[in-house]
Structures are given as C-alpha cells and as structure tokens.
Design an enzyme around this catalytic site. Structure first.
Site, short mmCIF file in Angstrom:
data_model
loop_
_atom_site.label_atom_id
_atom_site.label_comp_id
_atom_site.label_asym_id
_atom_site.label_seq_id
_atom_site.Cartn_x
_atom_site.Cartn_y
_atom_site.Cartn_z
N HIS A 243 5.01 0.74 -8.86
CA HIS A 243 4.56 0.84 -10.32
C HIS A 243 5.56 0.85 -11.41
O HIS A 243 5.41 0.71 -12.46
CB HIS A 243 3.88 2.40 -10.36
CG HIS A 243 2.36 2.51 -9.89
ND1 HIS A 243 2.17 2.68 -8.34
CD2 HIS A 243 1.15 2.51 -10.20
CE1 HIS A 243 0.85 2.83 -8.17
NE2 HIS A 243 0.43 2.35 -9.54
N ASP A 313 -3.07 -6.39 -6.11
CA ASP A 313 -2.69 -5.13 -6.59
C ASP A 313 -2.83 -5.33 -8.25
O ASP A 313 -3.02 -6.38 -8.66
CB ASP A 313 -1.47 -4.67 -6.01
CG ASP A 313 -1.24 -3.19 -6.01
OD1 ASP A 313 -2.15 -2.48 -6.57
OD2 ASP A 313 -0.42 -2.64 -5.35
#
Length: 386
Positions: A243, A313
């Site tokens: 992230h 993802d």
C-alpha cells in the site's frame, strides 16, 4: 430483509478486489492438502501465459455479440461507494463493467435488495466482490456478526469448523447479492498480528495454512460464493506493505520451497480465482510488481497449471503501482501481462480506462486473442456463456 438474487443473476461471479487493509484486498489464502514438489522449469520467458478461447466454445456467441468496448469492460473490477447504491447502478448501466468491488464499512449496497437493482441494469451478470476474511478485513460484520482472523481460526478451530463457518458466511453474502469473496489469504507469516499480512495469515507453516485455506475456500463454494486466494506469489515475507510502495519478497528459489507451497496442486481448491500481488520477486519479475509482470502470470499458468481467472491486487489505491503509472496505463499493463481482471478499489476513471483499453485493442498493443481468452475465463466463472 435478505433474499437471493433473481435467477438471471448467476452465483459464481468472479472479480478481483482490494481490501482497505492491504491494497486490493490483502493476501489470498490457498486451501489445503499436502503439497507436492513444484516443477523446476525456469520462468525466464517474459511472454504472458494466455489461454485463448477454444474454437467452437459456447462463449463464442456471447463474445461475438459484444462490441470491443463491451469486451474490455468485462475485464475490469471497479470499486464503488457502498453508501451510494444509485451511483453503482448508474456505473453498471452506463459502462457495463464486468464487476464491482464493495469496500468500506457502510452497508447501503448490501441491504434492501440494492444489488438486485444494480444487476437489473447489466446485460451480463455483474461480479459483486467483497474482501471478507475475518479479523481486520471484514465487510459484513455489522450485518452478520464478527468473524475471527485467519490466525485465530487456525489457533482455536478445526478445519471442518472453519469450513462450516465459511459456508454460513457465504450464504449470508449470497443472500445480500455478493458473489465473490477475496479470501482466503494463503500468505505465510508469523509476523506480529498488525503487520501488513500478520494475523490475516492462517500460519507460517505451509501445510497448516493450506489446510485451513482449503477449508475456508470449500465453505464459500458450498455456499455458492466464488473464492479468490491471494496474494500470489506470496506476500507473507515481503519487505513491507505494498500500500505504501513496491516491496520485495525473498528470491524465487526461496519462495519455491515455502511461500509458493500453498499453490501446489491448485486444482484441489476447486473453482477459485487467484489474486496477484504487487510484489517484486528477485529472479522472476526484474524489479516490476508481479501484478504487471508477464513472468509472474507465466509461473502461475505454466508451473502451477492454473486454468482459472487471475485478478490483480488494487491498481488504484496502492502506491506500489500508483506511484509508477496512471490508472489507465496500469490497467493496460496488467492485462498485457496476463491478468484476466484488473481491480481498482478507488473507483472513478472508468471512461478513461476503457478508452485506453479500446485504443490498445484497436492498435494491437493488447492482442484481440488475449482479450478473448481472458473473456472466456471471466464469463465462464459468471456462468454467462449459456
């Protein structure tokens, strides 16, 4: 009030999704059973591993009846605001996207049959995905109660109890219109519970993690919900959180003996999809995230003989990708590399993304045959080929 989707909406819809906890949903668990030694062939080739649609396939009439824009729209999974059912309905009506991802904590889209109204606007069934793993990553806990983390499940429950829990949870999802769960997580780690993967992992032991992930995935399938195991080729021992930036795993040779073990004999999981993470793997991806690396998809397809849908993802909310490419380019690169579905949880930019994909197909940057192969896999999971 809960009720099942109308019969025109098919249960096994796939979509990739991403969790608020680890971009594009955390890790994807692999269900269990003893692992065997993986093939030792090298994944050196950078050509994407794609399986074109078989001649005479029952999907041919469906695919042939779609415009180029409608075809590429089926290959995206777009995040929607769970508090705004009208916006999700408009997105599907206007863009005919193949899937939506419902993240966050609001439950408006999951109540009052709101997802039925979204499906009514679709020419083909829409994959409706959440990332409901338990623990830190849950989407329906306010509606259906809390579910323990993967680590806690493995510590306190038997595999059969986990299977039964996942089946019960899956039935609750399906009754609310959800058809895909970005779970289980098959990453291997003994990191602290709040680490990037942490307690989202069943175990650092490949055999234990596989056994519990298989139980969880089986329970979801028994309920009619499509599982997505993650994050290939293994986020558990990565150098950080994708992230916040690109992270590295141990070298491929080391992953083979440990992190990749849950993906061996992958057919034993049944009808599942695999989420590919934003992970740089020395000896495999040459500094690129696996999600946009042809070598990573080739490894999954060729060495692990995976025939199902691959989903990225989160391409929009994770800096491992967003710091490198604008969203339309990131989506294109993922599909060029071999992904079947490109996920971004942040929503928006659907028009520019589809414009770029349509242009890429017309110019040959994204081969038509490759699109067709991805389409067949995606449509079959949604039982949309007749």
């Amino acid at each position: 009030m809960k009720r099942l989707l109308p019969t025109t909406v098919f249960v096994l819809l796939l979509a990739g999704c991403s969790s608020a906890v680890t971009g594009g949903t955390g890790a994807t668990p692999s269900p269990g059973s003893a692992a065997s030694e993986p093939p030792s062939s090298s994944p050196a080739s950078s050509a994407p591993a794609t399986s074109p649609a078989a001649p005479g396939s029952s999907c041919d009439p469906v695919i042939d009846g779609m415009s180029p824009r409608e075809q590429v729209a089926q290959l995206v999974m777009v995040g929607v605001d769970p508090s705004d059912p009208a916006a999700a309905t408009a997105l599907v009506r206007d863009e005919q996207v193949g899937g939506i991802f419902v993240g966050g904590n609001p439950t408006d889209l999951l109540t009052d049959n709101a997802l039925d109204r979204v499906q009514e606007q679709a020419k083909l069934p829409v994959s409706v995905a959440i990332d409901d793993e338990g623990g830190r990553v849950q989407r329906i806990d306010e509606l259906e109660g809390d579910m323990p983390s993967a680590r806690e499940m493995a510590r306190t429950m038997t595999p059969e109890q986990v299977r039964a829990l996942a089946e019960e949870r899956g039935k609750a999802m399906l009754a609310r219109g959800v058809t895909v769960d970005y779970a289980p997580d098959v990453d291997l780690t003994d990191q602290s519970a709040d680490a990037a993967i942490g307690d989202r992992s069943f175990s650092a032991d490949p055999a234990v993690a596989r056994e519990y992930a298989l139980a969880f995935a089986t329970g979801l399938q028994d309920a009619g919900v499509h599982p997505v195991i993650k994050h290939f080729p293994g986020h558990g021992r990565a150098s950080g959180d994708s992230h916040t930036g690109l992270v590295s795993t141990p070298p491929l040779a080391e992953l083979r003996g440990h992190d990749l073990a849950p993906y061996e004999n992958i057919k034993e999981y049944g009808d599942v999809s695999v989420m590919v993470g934003h992970l740089d793997v020395p000896g495999l991806t040459d500094g690129d995230p696996a999600s946009i690396s042809p070598a990573a998809y080739k490894l999954l397809r060729d060495e692990y003989d995976f025939k199902g849908v691959t989903v990225t993802d989160d391409l929009g909310a994770m800096k491992a990708i967003s710091d490198r490419y604008p969203l339309p380019e990131a989506v294109l690169k993922a599909l060029q590399a071999g992904a079947d579905q490109a996920l971004w949880s942040s929503g928006g930019q659907v028009g520019p993304v589809l414009d770029r994909l349509e242009q890429a197909v017309a110019s040959g940057e994204l081969p038509e045959q490759q699109v067709r192969g991805a389409l067949e896999r995606v449509l079959r999971v949604k039982d949309a080929c007749g």
